[in-house]
Write a protein that holds these residues in place. Structure first.
Motif, short mmCIF file in Angstrom:
data_model
loop_
_atom_site.label_atom_id
_atom_site.label_comp_id
_atom_site.label_asym_id
_atom_site.label_seq_id
_atom_site.Cartn_x
_atom_site.Cartn_y
_atom_site.Cartn_z
N ALA A 133 0.82 -1.21 0.00
CA ALA A 133 0.00 0.00 0.00
C ALA A 133 0.87 1.27 0.00
CB ALA A 133 -0.91 -0.01 1.22
N ASP A 134 0.33 2.31 -0.63
CA ASP A 134 1.00 3.62 -0.59
C ASP A 134 -0.04 4.69 -0.25
OD1 ASP A 134 2.55 5.85 -0.90
OD2 ASP A 134 2.54 5.80 -3.10
N PRO A 135 -0.40 4.77 1.04
CA PRO A 135 -1.47 5.68 1.43
C PRO A 135 -0.99 7.14 1.52
CG PRO A 135 -0.63 4.51 3.34
CD PRO A 135 0.14 4.01 2.16
N VAL A 136 -1.77 8.04 0.90
CA VAL A 136 -1.43 9.47 0.92
C VAL A 136 -2.69 10.24 1.34
CG1 VAL A 136 -0.60 11.41 -0.44
CG2 VAL A 136 0.22 9.09 -0.95
N LEU A 137 -2.54 11.12 2.31
CA LEU A 137 -3.65 12.00 2.70
C LEU A 137 -3.72 13.09 1.65
CD1 LEU A 137 -5.79 12.96 4.76
CD2 LEU A 137 -3.95 14.17 5.96
N VAL A 138 -4.78 13.06 0.82
CA VAL A 138 -4.78 13.93 -0.36
C VAL A 138 -5.74 15.12 -0.27
CG1 VAL A 138 -3.97 12.21 -2.00
CG2 VAL A 138 -6.42 12.40 -1.55
N ASP A 139 -6.79 15.01 0.55
CA ASP A 139 -7.81 16.06 0.46
C ASP A 139 -8.76 15.98 1.65
OD1 ASP A 139 -9.23 18.17 -0.58
OD2 ASP A 139 -9.57 17.23 -2.55
N VAL A 140 -9.57 17.02 1.79
CA VAL A 140 -10.74 16.98 2.66
C VAL A 140 -11.90 17.51 1.83
CG1 VAL A 140 -11.85 17.90 4.71
CG2 VAL A 140 -9.43 17.27 4.79
N ILE A 141 -12.94 16.69 1.65
CA ILE A 141 -14.09 17.11 0.85
C ILE A 141 -15.38 16.72 1.58
CG2 ILE A 141 -12.91 16.99 -1.38
CD1 ILE A 141 -14.05 14.21 -1.80
N PRO A 142 -16.47 17.40 1.26
CA PRO A 142 -17.73 17.05 1.92
C PRO A 142 -18.18 15.63 1.58
CG PRO A 142 -17.92 19.14 0.74
CD PRO A 142 -16.62 18.53 0.33
N LEU B 90 -24.20 13.72 5.03
CA LEU B 90 -23.93 14.47 3.80
C LEU B 90 -23.01 15.68 3.92
CD1 LEU B 90 -27.47 14.46 2.14
CD2 LEU B 90 -25.36 13.40 1.27
N SER B 91 -23.22 16.49 4.95
CA SER B 91 -22.52 17.78 4.92
C SER B 91 -21.18 17.76 5.65
CB SER B 91 -23.41 18.87 5.52
OG SER B 91 -23.59 18.63 6.90
N GLN B 92 -20.83 16.61 6.25
CA GLN B 92 -19.58 16.59 7.00
C GLN B 92 -18.37 16.54 6.07
OE1 GLN B 92 -20.99 13.22 9.49
NE2 GLN B 92 -19.64 14.20 10.98
N PRO B 93 -17.33 17.26 6.40
CA PRO B 93 -16.10 17.13 5.62
C PRO B 93 -15.39 15.83 5.99
CG PRO B 93 -15.80 18.73 7.39
CD PRO B 93 -17.23 18.24 7.49
N LEU B 94 -14.86 15.14 4.98
CA LEU B 94 -14.18 13.86 5.21
C LEU B 94 -12.72 13.95 4.78
CD1 LEU B 94 -16.81 11.26 3.90
CD2 LEU B 94 -16.56 12.20 6.22
N LEU B 95 -11.85 13.39 5.61
CA LEU B 95 -10.45 13.21 5.22
C LEU B 95 -10.41 12.18 4.09
CD1 LEU B 95 -9.25 12.72 8.87
CD2 LEU B 95 -8.57 14.68 7.47
N VAL B 96 -9.62 12.44 3.07
CA VAL B 96 -9.51 11.50 1.95
C VAL B 96 -8.10 10.93 1.92
CG1 VAL B 96 -9.77 11.18 -0.53
CG2 VAL B 96 -11.09 12.98 0.65
N VAL B 97 -8.00 9.60 2.08
CA VAL B 97 -6.70 8.95 1.94
C VAL B 97 -6.74 8.09 0.69
CG1 VAL B 97 -5.04 7.34 2.91
CG2 VAL B 97 -6.18 9.00 4.40
N GLU B 98 -5.80 8.36 -0.20
CA GLU B 98 -5.73 7.59 -1.44
C GLU B 98 -4.57 6.59 -1.33
OE1 GLU B 98 -6.55 9.29 -5.41
OE2 GLU B 98 -4.42 8.88 -5.77
N ASN B 99 -4.91 5.33 -1.54
CA ASN B 99 -3.87 4.30 -1.61
C ASN B 99 -3.40 4.27 -3.06
OD1 ASN B 99 -2.36 1.97 -1.81
ND2 ASN B 99 -3.76 0.71 -0.58
N ALA C 21 -10.25 24.50 4.99
CA ALA C 21 -8.85 24.92 5.15
C ALA C 21 -7.91 23.74 4.94
CB ALA C 21 -8.64 25.53 6.54
N LEU C 22 -8.24 22.61 5.58
CA LEU C 22 -7.39 21.42 5.45
C LEU C 22 -7.36 20.93 4.00
CD1 LEU C 22 -8.33 19.34 8.63
CD2 LEU C 22 -6.10 20.38 8.12
N GLY C 23 -8.54 20.94 3.36
CA GLY C 23 -8.62 20.50 1.97
C GLY C 23 -7.71 21.36 1.09
N ALA C 24 -7.81 22.66 1.26
CA ALA C 24 -7.00 23.57 0.44
C ALA C 24 -5.51 23.35 0.68
CB ALA C 24 -7.38 25.02 0.76
#
Lengths: 492, 420
Positions: free
Chosen positions: B22-31, B109-118, B160-163
């Motif tokens: 695996a190569d997990p990367v924290l890439v974004d925060v999106i709703p 629906l409206s919560q921001p989620l951390l996005v980790v891409e493997n 802010a985190l997403g940006a």
């Protein structure tokens, strides 16, 4: 009315886990209602406030300060608890013994600790033993199965699988082995030497190896095979493998084979294999009437003669201790912890033409009937005595009640006993027996015994022998000699 | 027999390979409405295996009512409870949506989620942002303070985190975890090192992307005050690592462990999406002043996904400070727990090592056969919630995965393999 008391240590940071443990310890003191040791962050102060333990002192603490807060029934108790809390804070950190306390729970994990291990000793309840043995074999380990109550189907399957992998299964119900000088399960601290032993009997291996040691010899390996290996169904798989290995072993000159009388088909296979060997053999099928052997093999009828033939020397026999016909009662009562020692005694009685009965009768000996009153040789390791109890080699008190009965029986002239020393056995079997015999002043039966053991055993031989002699036991140099002395004592 | 065994060994080796590659990367925060295509209005994702309202524990109900008010699906908590009772909301496990959540694990629906891409397998996993300590929704908190914080997370922190993450091109997590392990974190009960390392990485990008200095200050302060901020990142990472390991035919490796406060649930690679559940156990641990085990709720959360990939209880040897939580044994015995977990794992992770254990890799790949065989169950480091809705966290400790889950899974696995 409860008392709340707070103290603040400025700028002292401690990990919250350590603080929670201290809090719990203080809160558990008698009549302390609540206690909290926390860093003075707003969130922590809120917790303390809600718990009703924060006063103005604590309120004033900053995030980097440590708050000691508690509530107790009285001021005195609160002060004492605070003192205790401060003591906990200030005491030097406890030093625990270094090193890990971790013990592997599985064979595989044990292999990570000891990657060069080559043998697994399995001592789990019989229902699980075959599964563990299979795992050991698949990990490339030889197996010694101390466990009993393993089905013969499992035994056959395991032994075949082991053979296919170039491994051996010793057992099930294998009580004794010595591999590369390492005593396994019930075994003695025998010096290393050039005699190899293959045995289907634990106490048989112990007696022969101890007598070899006493004759100045030593053992290369003693390989147990389990009591059923020479039955027709199993076909002597492990016995034949063990012979193969000892045949190839450059440190082995002579091989002793010990077993109860095997099935006829197996005798042929074993005799043929011995005939093909380049080494000499001593074969002791305890209780067998006649066996034809091939090659350089001599037949021994007793464990003692097996050791003597293997060593080419005689054991000192000093039979002068017992006068002919010295016994007052007519009968011999043998109370054995070692099954094969009991069988060996039966051989001597049978071959001397003295009628004897046993609960573990060899061919030509009568099975004990209830109310039997003649010469009785009893194997106390038999299931009827050990169900739900430890084996008499581990717990000598198994012999106590039969011994009391024999001592009180006027028809008993001689009591025959054995003592088996070594790893796995009781720490002081002679001491236990001596305490049973205390206060007897030359009355009642003569007690004759032998000690299977060597001086380097955890229970040194000489000290155990002395304890027996001081308790009035006549100690013979071997089990066979003890039986011979008993016969002498009751002879006309 | 040996044919089946070799098939399983080969399958498990493949499962382990996928986990380790695996190569997990924290890439974004999106709703969540952008992240999760099947998430809809009035659908509430929760931690653990599937559960209906009637069987939910107190804190789970508290969080459900709180999130319903937060989303505007109910006017107040009472209204939310009535609507939940009446079946107005649809409940599904986070795990059915490539998502995880700590404790109650609310995702809507409206919560921001951390996005980790493997990146090795091109899959993405999601987790909500950690709310901090004290009274929070993940422990069943649902009052104004809790909802106000969630709104700020939605409106300020998440964007802010997403940006910042997009600006950085993502933060690779494997090396970050490796450093955290060497700094005393095990990524479940202790995340202080990784939280700090992450903040150190994010801060310059946050400064570039958040123009309002007060908002920037609030963001930095919020992350900086929360030692467990990284937990949710580690969870999304754990999910992203375990997802490619799911569905390997003939594999007996665990891909999901989670709890909903009522049941403990396990999934196994070779058994696909099937859940194996048993009643969840009470955590053993230490309580905040004023609370005892009488107040505690049985264990909750999707956070055990970190144990699935070799962290948490499996990495205890790296985090001696956490050992005190189990209330027995000194910190010097930390390695014992990792050794014990190695008994039920088929391998170890050479990139995640424990310095004080001579750089042994964390045990990885829980084999249900070994769990049942040894009787050693996975140990999970956890927080303890109050059993009543709305109160919040009352302590922390460890919980053992119930062996029944693994026994049930093994029976099903044997059937799958054609062994009766």
């Amino acid at each position: 009315m409860s008392v709340v008391i707070n103290e603040v240590r400025r700028g002292l940071y401690l990990d919250s886990v350590a603080l929670m443990r201290m809090s719990r310890e203080i809160a558990a003191l008698p009549e302390v209602e609540e206690a909290g040791l926390m860093m003075g962050t707003p969130a922590n102060k809120e917790i303390l406030r809600n718990a009703g333990v924060l006063d103005a002192t604590g309120e004033a603490a900053a995030a980097g300060d440590l708050v000691l807060a508690l509530r107790a029934a009285t001021k005195v108790i609160a002060d004492d608890a605070l003192a205790a809390a401060k003591k906990l804070l200030d005491q030097p950190k406890q030093q625990t013994e270094s090193g890990s306390s971790w013990k592997p729970r599985s064979l595989r994990a044990a292999m990570t600790l000891a990657p060069d291990a080559s043998l697994a000793l399995i001592s789990v309840p019989g229902d699980f033993a075959a599964a563990e043995a299979r795992k050991a074999l698949s990990l490339g380990l030889h197996v010694m199965m101390f466990s009993d109550n393993v089905s013969i189907e499992d035994e056959i399957e395991l032994k075949r699988e082991a053979r296919a992998r170039g491994l051996i299964v010793m057992g099930p119900d294998c009580g004794t082995a010595i591999i590369n000088g390492a005593p396994l399960a019930f075994a003695n601290q025998i010096p290393r030497g050039r005699i190899g032993i293959v045995g289907a009997s634990g106490t048989g291996i112990q007696e022969v190896s101890c007598l070899i040691a006493r004759l100045g010899g030593g053992v290369s390996h003693a390989i147990g095979v389990g009591g059923r290996d020479l039955k027709a169904e199993v076909g002597g798989i492990s016995t034949l493998q063990a012979i193969d290995w000892l045949d190839e072993d450059p440190d082995t000159d002579h091989i002793v084979l010990i077993s109860k009388p095997p099935a006829p088909s197996v005798v042929n296979a074993v005799a043929t294999r011995i005939g093909e060997s380049k080494k000499s053999f001593t074969v002791c099928f305890i209780g067998a009437a006649h066996t034809s052997l091939h090659g350089d093999a001599r037949l021994a009828t007793t464990l003692k003669s097996a050791a003597e033939l293997a060593m080419g020397k005689k054991l000192h026999a000093h039979t002068a201790h017992v006068g002919k016909g010295a016994a007052r009662g007519r009968f011999v009562r043998g109370l054995y912890s070692g099954g094969t020692l009991c069988a060996e005694a039966q051989v001597l009685f049978r071959d001397a033409g003295v009628a004897v009965a046993s609960n573990a009768a060899i061919p030509g000996v009568r099975k004990i009937a209830s109310g039997d009153h003649g010469h009785l040789l009893i194997d106390l390791g038999d299931d009827e005595f050990t169900r739900g109890r430890p084996h008499p080699m581990i717990e000598p008190s198994v012999r106590d009640q039969p011994l009391r009965e024999a001592l009180a029986d006027p028809s008993v002239g001689v009591i025959l006993i054995d003592l088996v020393l070594g790893f796995g056995g009781h720490a002081d079997p002679a001491g236990h027996l001596a305490s049973m015999l205390k206060g007897r002043m030359g009355e009642g039966p003569i007690i004759i015994g032998s000690v299977t053991g060597v001086e380097d055993d955890p229970q040194p031989l000489a000290a155990q022998t002395r304890k027996l002699e001081e308790a009035g036991v006549i100690v013979a140099p071997s089990n066979a000699d003890a039986a011979a002395l008993a016969l002498r004592a009751i002879s006309d | 027999m040996s044919d089946i065994a070799s098939r399983i060994e080969a399958a498990n080796a493949e499962t382990l390979r996928r986990i380790l590659a695996a190569d997990p990367v924290l890439v974004d925060v999106i709703p969540a409405h952008e992240a999760l295509p099947r998430l809809r209005e009035k659908m509430i994702l929760h931690a653990g295996p599937p559960i209906e309202w009637a069987r939910m524990c107190g804190p789970m109900r508290g969080a459900i009512t709180g999130i319903a008010v937060f989303e505007g699906w109910a006017s107040d908590l009472r209204d939310a409870e009535a609507k939940a009772e009446a079946g107005a909301f649809q409940f599904e496990p986070n795990h059915h949506h490539d998502c995880v959540g700590p404790m109650t694990g609310m995702t809507t629906l409206s919560q921001p989620l951390l996005v980790v891409e493997n990146r090795a397998f091109r899959v993405r996993a999601y987790c909500a942002i950690n709310e901090g300590l004290g009274k929070v929704m993940r422990f069943g908190g649902n009052d104004d303070e809790v909802l106000t914080r969630l709104r700020w997370i939605r409106d300020v922190l998440g964007p802010a985190l997403g940006a910042a993450l997009r600006d950085l091109g993502g933060v690779p997590l494997k090396p970050l975890i490796a450093r955290g392990l060497s700094m005393g974190d095990e990524m479940h009960q202790r995340n202080v090192a990784c939280s700090s390392l992450l903040l150190r990485t994010l801060a310059p990008a946050l400064a570039r992307k958040v123009s309002d200095p007060y908002a920037l200050s609030a963001v930095l302060d919020f992350i900086g005050r929360n030692d467990q901020f990284f937990l949710n990142v580690a969870m999304a990472m754990g999910k992203s690592i375990s997802m490619p390991a799911e569905g390997v035919k003939d594999s007996s490796i665990v891909t999901v462990m989670c709890r909903n406060g009522t049941d403990f649930g396990v999934r196994v690679s070779g058994l696909g999406k099937e859940w194996f559940t048993a009643p969840v156990e009470m955590p053993q641990g230490l309580y905040f002043p004023g609370y005892t085990i009488e107040d505690a709720n049985p264990d909750m959360g999707d956070s055990a996904i970190v144990e699935v990939v070799g962290l948490g209880g499996f990495a205890m040897g790296a985090a001696p400070a956490v050992v005190g939580f189990i209330g027995a044994g000194p910190a010097s015995r930390a390695a014992d727990f990792t050794h014990a977990m190695a008994e039920i794992a088929i391998g170890s992770n050479p990139e995640w090592t424990i310095p004080s254990m001579d750089y042994a890799g964390v045990p990885t790949g829980i084999d249900i056969r070994r769990v049942v065989d040894t009787g050693v169950v996975p140990m999970i480091n956890t927080g303890i919630a109050h059993r009543k809705p709305g109160v919040g966290q009352v302590g922390a400790g460890t919980v053992k995965a119930p062996i029944t889950c693994f026994e049930k899974a093994l029976v099903a696995f044997a059937r799958e393999m054609g062994v009766s």
